[in-house]
Write a protein that holds these residues in place. Structure first.
Motif, mmCIF file in Angstrom:
data_model
loop_
_atom_site.group_PDB
_atom_site.id
_atom_site.type_symbol
_atom_site.label_atom_id
_atom_site.label_comp_id
_atom_site.label_asym_id
_atom_site.label_seq_id
_atom_site.Cartn_x
_atom_site.Cartn_y
_atom_site.Cartn_z
ATOM 1 N N ILE A 544 74.133 63.559 -1.622
ATOM 2 C CA ILE A 544 73.300 62.786 -2.546
ATOM 3 C C ILE A 544 73.954 61.449 -2.865
ATOM 4 C CG2 ILE A 544 72.403 62.727 -4.908
ATOM 5 C CD1 ILE A 544 72.021 65.781 -4.683
ATOM 6 N N VAL A 545 75.267 61.455 -3.050
ATOM 7 C CA VAL A 545 75.985 60.207 -3.344
ATOM 8 C C VAL A 545 75.847 59.230 -2.176
ATOM 9 C CG1 VAL A 545 78.255 59.199 -3.757
ATOM 10 C CG2 VAL A 545 77.608 61.325 -4.918
ATOM 11 N N ILE A 546 76.035 59.745 -0.943
ATOM 12 C CA ILE A 546 75.932 58.879 0.239
ATOM 13 C C ILE A 546 74.519 58.312 0.365
ATOM 14 C CG2 ILE A 546 76.023 58.840 2.765
ATOM 15 C CD1 ILE A 546 78.211 60.938 2.640
ATOM 16 N N LEU A 547 73.522 59.192 0.246
ATOM 17 C CA LEU A 547 72.130 58.754 0.399
ATOM 18 C C LEU A 547 71.753 57.735 -0.664
ATOM 19 C CD1 LEU A 547 70.354 62.151 1.217
ATOM 20 C CD2 LEU A 547 71.107 60.391 2.809
ATOM 21 N N TRP A 552 70.186 52.334 -1.995
ATOM 22 C CA TRP A 552 70.301 51.148 -2.849
ATOM 23 C C TRP A 552 70.697 49.927 -2.021
ATOM 24 C CZ3 TRP A 552 68.567 50.235 -7.506
ATOM 25 C CH2 TRP A 552 68.988 49.083 -8.170
ATOM 26 N N GLN A 553 71.569 50.146 -1.049
ATOM 27 C CA GLN A 553 71.974 49.052 -0.161
ATOM 28 C C GLN A 553 70.763 48.502 0.585
ATOM 29 O OE1 GLN A 553 75.112 48.066 -0.047
ATOM 30 N NE2 GLN A 553 75.297 46.770 1.764
ATOM 31 N N LEU A 554 69.921 49.393 1.106
ATOM 32 C CA LEU A 554 68.771 48.966 1.911
ATOM 33 C C LEU A 554 67.680 48.323 1.070
ATOM 34 C CD1 LEU A 554 68.396 52.020 4.342
ATOM 35 C CD2 LEU A 554 69.147 49.717 4.952
ATOM 36 N N ARG A 586 62.943 52.331 8.760
ATOM 37 C CA ARG A 586 62.708 53.764 8.947
ATOM 38 C C ARG A 586 63.677 54.602 8.105
ATOM 39 N NH1 ARG A 586 58.601 56.759 9.897
ATOM 40 N NH2 ARG A 586 59.117 58.748 10.823
ATOM 41 N N VAL A 587 64.946 54.192 8.094
ATOM 42 C CA VAL A 587 65.953 54.929 7.334
ATOM 43 C C VAL A 587 65.661 54.851 5.838
ATOM 44 C CG1 VAL A 587 68.392 54.924 6.661
ATOM 45 C CG2 VAL A 587 67.774 54.791 9.065
ATOM 46 N N SER A 588 65.196 53.724 5.367
ATOM 47 C CA SER A 588 64.890 53.613 3.929
ATOM 48 C C SER A 588 63.807 54.604 3.535
ATOM 49 C CB SER A 588 64.451 52.183 3.591
ATOM 50 O OG SER A 588 63.151 51.910 4.085
ATOM 51 N N ILE A 589 62.862 54.864 4.433
ATOM 52 C CA ILE A 589 61.779 55.808 4.132
ATOM 53 C C ILE A 589 62.279 57.246 4.176
ATOM 54 C CG2 ILE A 589 59.599 56.749 5.006
ATOM 55 C CD1 ILE A 589 58.837 53.922 5.824
ATOM 56 N N VAL A 590 62.937 57.627 5.289
ATOM 57 C CA VAL A 590 63.356 59.036 5.423
ATOM 58 C C VAL A 590 64.445 59.388 4.419
ATOM 59 C CG1 VAL A 590 62.646 59.206 7.827
ATOM 60 C CG2 VAL A 590 64.972 58.462 7.306
ATOM 61 N N THR A 591 65.290 58.418 4.061
ATOM 62 C CA THR A 591 66.323 58.679 3.053
ATOM 63 C C THR A 591 65.704 58.916 1.681
ATOM 64 O OG1 THR A 591 67.874 57.277 4.277
ATOM 65 C CG2 THR A 591 68.424 57.779 2.004
ATOM 66 N N SER A 592 64.724 58.099 1.315
ATOM 67 C CA SER A 592 64.073 58.291 0.015
ATOM 68 C C SER A 592 63.303 59.603 -0.019
ATOM 69 C CB SER A 592 63.141 57.110 -0.291
ATOM 70 O OG SER A 592 62.131 56.988 0.688
ATOM 71 N N ALA A 615 70.705 55.184 -10.118
ATOM 72 C CA ALA A 615 71.594 54.033 -9.950
ATOM 73 C C ALA A 615 71.762 53.404 -11.334
ATOM 74 C CB ALA A 615 70.995 53.037 -8.955
ATOM 75 N N GLN A 616 72.558 54.063 -12.167
ATOM 76 C CA GLN A 616 72.629 53.730 -13.593
ATOM 77 C C GLN A 616 73.049 52.282 -13.839
ATOM 78 O OE1 GLN A 616 71.862 55.682 -16.097
ATOM 79 N NE2 GLN A 616 72.215 57.813 -15.592
ATOM 80 N N ASP A 617 74.115 51.860 -13.158
ATOM 81 C CA ASP A 617 74.722 50.570 -13.484
ATOM 82 C C ASP A 617 73.807 49.403 -13.142
ATOM 83 O OD1 ASP A 617 76.890 52.015 -14.255
ATOM 84 O OD2 ASP A 617 77.945 51.810 -12.344
ATOM 85 N N ALA A 618 72.956 49.593 -12.123
ATOM 86 C CA ALA A 618 72.170 48.467 -11.632
ATOM 87 C C ALA A 618 70.848 48.294 -12.376
ATOM 88 C CB ALA A 618 71.894 48.632 -10.134
ATOM 89 N N VAL A 619 70.419 49.315 -13.133
ATOM 90 C CA VAL A 619 69.124 49.264 -13.805
ATOM 91 C C VAL A 619 69.316 48.764 -15.226
ATOM 92 C CG1 VAL A 619 67.119 50.590 -14.544
ATOM 93 C CG2 VAL A 619 68.240 51.124 -12.371
#
Length: 1006
Positions: A544-547, A552-554, A586-592, A615-619
């Motif tokens: 979950i952390v990696i995904l 968020w990067q994408l 494609r990765v942004s979709i399947v990851t979400s 993504a607590q810090d960024a919101v």
């Protein structure tokens, strides 16, 4: 020219600034250059003419010599070789020397002479045994005469193939005959080649090398293409033909020990010239067997992989638009891959090469013509399939060729490929010393192959990858190792065939996410939570952390196009499926999608903190303000990956959207209030008859209600919003009561549509539409209603599909039976189960087939997974599809789809009913107004809050119900309660409060 009266002549001026002498000089130079070019061209023409004349005279002289030699040959050996004996084949005889000198494939007499010579060769070989062929050509002294003998033998072999090639149209029906048909010219010539290229002969390598230098596979390609059109090809007779035998001997010789043949241009090789012929193995099954079992496939696959690495186009022109060469080559390679990869001599390197070239050719394919289905509620889905998002119909490719490719990528191929690559690495466990190059190569190759396969073929392969291979643990161990070492190796090299420089996690996630997502659809609760298969809960927390970081990067860091663009068929056909941009989208979709599914599992039974998904810090407030504006990154994140935003922030956004929607209706709403008289004893009927006539715009406006009691008298009280709140809670309590027959409840007392509602209410679908609009109105106005819905029904409001792991909330007993079947170790067919289900509604039993003809399809160990998921699909999706659909349409009249999509089912329930955690009476005290001389520290007020604090939870809920119209507190606290509570009463506070809130007399006591 007219006379002007001026006797003087005007001096001519050159505006170019040059004198006439300069002009003459320039002109002279140009003329000299032209003259030199003319003389050069004349010399070149004369030289070319001399060469042509010389060549012509030479060819004429050679042809004259050949004619002389032909006449002498006929006198010496006979026109049909009738004077030839076995000694004539010896190196000392001029028989072969003369025949090969004058032989011309275009000359019919030469063709006949060659056929007769080969017939004699065949007869002499058959008459003897042992080393008779060598003795026939050289006697006992091969070493001293090997150069002469080798030269004659290789020329004879080439002449035979050349003769067949030139006369292939006339020999069409003979080309596929077996060696037993020794009376026909084609077989005689081809059998002569078989005799001369026997690998046991000392000149075998010399002969095959010579044939390769003469581009023999180009000739053989033309011969095979004609052979495919013959009547024998259509008959299906598949004895070993002479042509097939020739192909086996020549093709299998190359690359094998002790072959010393020099490498030839790949453009003229067996793989590019012969394997690009469609459906090769139907013609030559024996060649197919040799190709897969003798190591031939390893050699030619490696040769093709080298060409892919070098970006070299080696394929000949397509036979037709329907049969692209690369597609035919792909089909033939895939058809042999399962057996080839299962051989003992198959290696890790061979599997890498196979994955590379298959990915390369799959990527070049147009999308397969097929009507794809998305996993969005189709009753036939949720079984053994993963539909690809895109639907394309582009340039036409032969349907049988498509089917060859689709059928070849089956469970056996995927198992063999993944298992060979997995065995060659340490990724079956956790690598302790970091990643080696072979691990990176393996992951790059298999991910490139599978990514392109997912994007190209409408193939049902996900279940195989999820359950019959170690792909998920293999890719997870790779990703975990990279994450822990904080170093992702580049997979954009030739092995992965990725165009562009993408991050190292891109390709692994493009494959891992859809496969693991599909696995989570099939896995049961015991496997996930108790057995922790295929990943431990600790590993899932790390995943979950990696995904989350990747997503968020994408979506926030890397500039991207709209995520919906990847679903467009025009995009799929316009850009390369291996481009970094395409894979990122494609990765942004399947990851979400995978993260959303893991969040669902966590909501079912918590194994990690819900905050892990955020993504607590960024919101922050800036993000929230941007999320309300379309075409911003924050808005896109909220639509595609809402779980990245904390729930409280999404509630603020949701509330802001509702406020904005109400304000758009605000100005006219004051003048367009709709007032209704509702009888308390006919609450549902009156509400349905009056409110159903309202349009969507009317529903968004102000609605006021006057209650009529049992005596027909209007109840006292002015509806400033409180009475309408009371009406909303009462009508929902009445309509959603299981006694009314529209809804049923689970063992946990959660509501879902009654599948048999039609048996009770003829207008049941109109009722469901009405109730959907009522629930939508409640949420639109911010009114909390105490209705606990089943999670699988709330999924329908989000237009989501339910799977096996949702079944326990509906029918835990059925779920236990299905899990028993899933893990049953005996022969399931003995249980006498069929693909039917029995529905029992109010004593009326009906039998439905789960598949067409299901009553005749027995459940076996092979199809039990399909059976289990069809049962779950029937109960969770199919039975309530009409009721859910009408309810959702009514609900979406006021609740926009994108508003609801940013909430999980659990969160949607909180917005509908509120939370008991919101009953913070200290918060209520802080946001209460006072009048009549009261203030927060007044002794009466202190007493009031003390009394309220000592109430039981049930009485506290009743208090809230009396004061606010709802028994639950607002999600964001009483600061958001409208209107704010104001205390004015003095007398007998506790007694009157308890009496009022328990009287249940509506607003007569207000």
């Amino acid at each position: 020219m007219f006379f002007t009266g001026d006797s003087s002549t005007r001096k001519r001026v050159d505006l170019g600034g040059r004198s006439s002498k300069e002009r003459d000089r320039q002109k002279l130079l140009e003329q000299a250059q032209l003259e030199r070019k003319r003389r050069l061209n004349l010399r070149q023409q004369n030289s070319a003419a001399l060469k042509i004349q010389k060549c012509f005279r030479g060819r004429k002289a050679v042809e004259a010599e050949r004619s002389k030699m032909r006449e002498q040959f006929c006198l010496t050996f006979g026109k049909h070789c009738q004077k030839v004996d076995r000694n004539c084949f010896n190196s000392d005889s001029g028989f072969l020397q003369q025949l090969l000198f004058f032989f011309n494939a275009h000359n019919n007499g030469d063709f006949v002479a060659l056929v007769e010579a080969c017939r004699l060769l065949h007869r002499f070989v058959q008459a003897s045994a042992g080393d008779i062929i060598v003795d026939l050509f050289v006697g006992m002294d091969y070493k001293s005469k090997n150069a002469i003998v080798d030269n004659r033998v290789k020329q004879l072999a080439f002449a035979c193939l050349q003769a067949v090639h030139h006369n292939r149209d006339q020999l069409e029906d003979q080309l596929l005959m077996s060696s037993e048909c020794t009376s026909v010219p084609a077989v005689i010539l081809l059998e002569a080649v078989v005799i001369l290229t026997d690998p046991k002969l000392p000149w075998a390598c010399s002969v095959v090398g010579y044939l390769l230098r003469r581009n023999i596979f180009v000739l053989l390609r033309d011969i095979v293409v004609i052979a495919k059109q013959s009547t024998m090809a259509q008959s299906g007779n598949r004895q070993l033909s002479s042509l097939e035998h020739v192909l086996i001997l020549i093709a299998s010789h190359i690359g094998q020990q002790p072959c010393t043949c020099t490498n030839i241009d790949p453009r003229w090789s067996f793989s590019s010239q012969v394997l690009t012929i469609p459906f090769m193995w139907q013609l030559f099954p024996h060649l197919k067997e040799v190709f897969t079992t003798s190591g031939m496939s390893k050699h030619y696959i490696h040769q093709m992989a080298l060409c892919v690495h070098g970006h070299v186009n080696i394929l000949p022109d397509d036979l037709s638009q329907e049969f692209p060469g690369y597609a035919c080559l792909l089909g033939n390679i895939l058809e042999t891959a399962v057996v080839a990869l299962s051989q003992l001599n198959s290696s890790f390197d061979m599997a890498i090469d196979f994955a590379v070239i298959s990915a390369f050719m799959l990527e070049a394919l147009p999308p397969i013509k097929s009507s794809n289905r998305e996993n969005k509620g189709d009753s036939s889905l949720g079984v053994d399939e993963m539909a690809i998002d895109e639907e394309c119909v582009v340039e036409s490719m032969n349907g049988d060729l498509e089917q060859q490719i689709i059928s070849a990528i089956d469970s056996r191929l995927l198992q063999q490929l993944v298992n060979v690559l997995s065995r060659g690495t340490s990724l079956s466990g956790s690598p302790e010393d970091g990643l080696e190059n072979k691990e990176v190569e393996a992951v790059g190759a298999i991910c490139a192959f599978l990514h392109v396969t997912f994007s190209t073929l409408p193939q049902q392969i996900m279940t195989v990858l999820a359950y019959r291979t170690e792909l998920v643990p293999m890719l997870w161990n790779f990703m975990k190792c990279c994450h822990e070492n904080q170093q992702w190796p580049s997979l954009s090299g030739p092995t992965a065939h990725l165009s562009g420089d993408g991050p190292g996690w891109l390709l692994p996630l493009a494959v891992f996410c859809p496969v693991y997502k599909h696995m989570l659809m099939i896995v049961d609760n015991e496997e996930f939570y108790e057995q922790e298969k295929p990943l431990s809960l600790k590993d899932i927390r790390g995943l979950i952390v990696i995904l989350k970081q990747v997503l968020w990067q994408l979506l926030w860091v890397i500039p991207m196009k709209s995520p919906n663009a990847v679903k467009s068929s025009t995009i799929l056909s316009a850009i390369r499926r291996n481009s970094v941009d395409f894979i990122q989208e494609r990765v942004s979709i399947v990851t979400s999608e995978l993260l959303a599914q893991l969040q669902d599992w966590n909501n079912r039974r918590q194994f990690t903190s819900p905050n892990v998904f955020h993504a607590q810090d960024a919101v922050d407030e800036v993000f929230i303000s941007q999320a309300l504006t379309e075409n911003t990154r924050a808005y896109d994140i909220l639509r595609q990956a809402p779980f990245l935003v904390p729930f409280t922030s999404r509630v603020k956004i949701f509330t802001s959207q509702l406020v904005a929607a109400r304000q758009r209706n605000g100005p006219q709403a004051v003048f367009t209030q709709h007032r209704f008289r509702i009888r308390r004893d006919r609450l549902f009927e009156d509400a349905f008859n009056q409110l159903s006539a309202l349009t969507e715009e009317d529903l968004r406006g102000v609605i006021r209600v006057t209650f009529v009691n049992e005596l027909g008298v209007e109840e006292a009280g002015i509806d400033g919003g409180g009475i309408f709140k009371d009406f909303m809670e009462n009508i929902t309590r009445a309509a959603f009561d299981v006694q009314y027959g529209l809804f049923k409840e689970t063992a946990d007392h959660l509501l879902y549509p009654n599948p048999g509602s039609v048996l009770i209410h003829e207008q049941h679908l109109q009722f469901f539409h009405f109730l959907g609009s009522i629930l939508g109105k409640a949420m639109f106005e911010g009114i909390l209603v105490d209705i606990p819905f089943a999670t699988f029904f709330l999924s329908k409001l989000k237009q989501k599909y339910n799977y096996l792991n949702d079944l326990p909330s509906l029918d835990p007993e059925l779920y236990r039976h299905l899990i028993f079947l899933k893990h049953y170790e005996g022969d399931i067919s003995e249980l006498e189960l069929y693909f039917v289900i029995v529905n029992n509604e109010y004593g009326e039993q009906t039998e439905e087939e789960l598949l067409p003809g299901g009553k005749d399809i027995r459940v076996t160990n092979e199809n039990v997974i399909t059976f289990i998921h069809l049962i779950a699909n029937h109960r969770l999706n199919f039975q309530i599809r009409q009721q859910s659909s009408h309810f959702m349409r009514g609900f979406q009249q006021l609740m926009q789809k994108n508003w609801i999509e940013m909430l999980s089912e659990h969160e949607l329930q909180l917005l509908i009913s509120g939370s008991l955690e919101g009953m913070d009476f200290e918060d209520l005290r802080c946001h209460t107004n006072y009048a009549g001389g009261y203030h927060n520290e007044h002794y009466v007020i202190e007493m009031f809050w003390e009394v309220l604090k000592n109430f039981s939870l049930e009485n506290q809920k009743k208090f809230l119900k009396f004061v606010t119209g709802c028994s639950r507190g607002p999600l964001l606290g009483f600061k958001h309660l409208e209107p704010v509570i104001c205390i004015q009463s003095k007398e007998q506070l506790e007694m009157k409060l308890l009496y009022a809130i328990n009287a249940d007399a509506g607003f007569d006591l207000s």
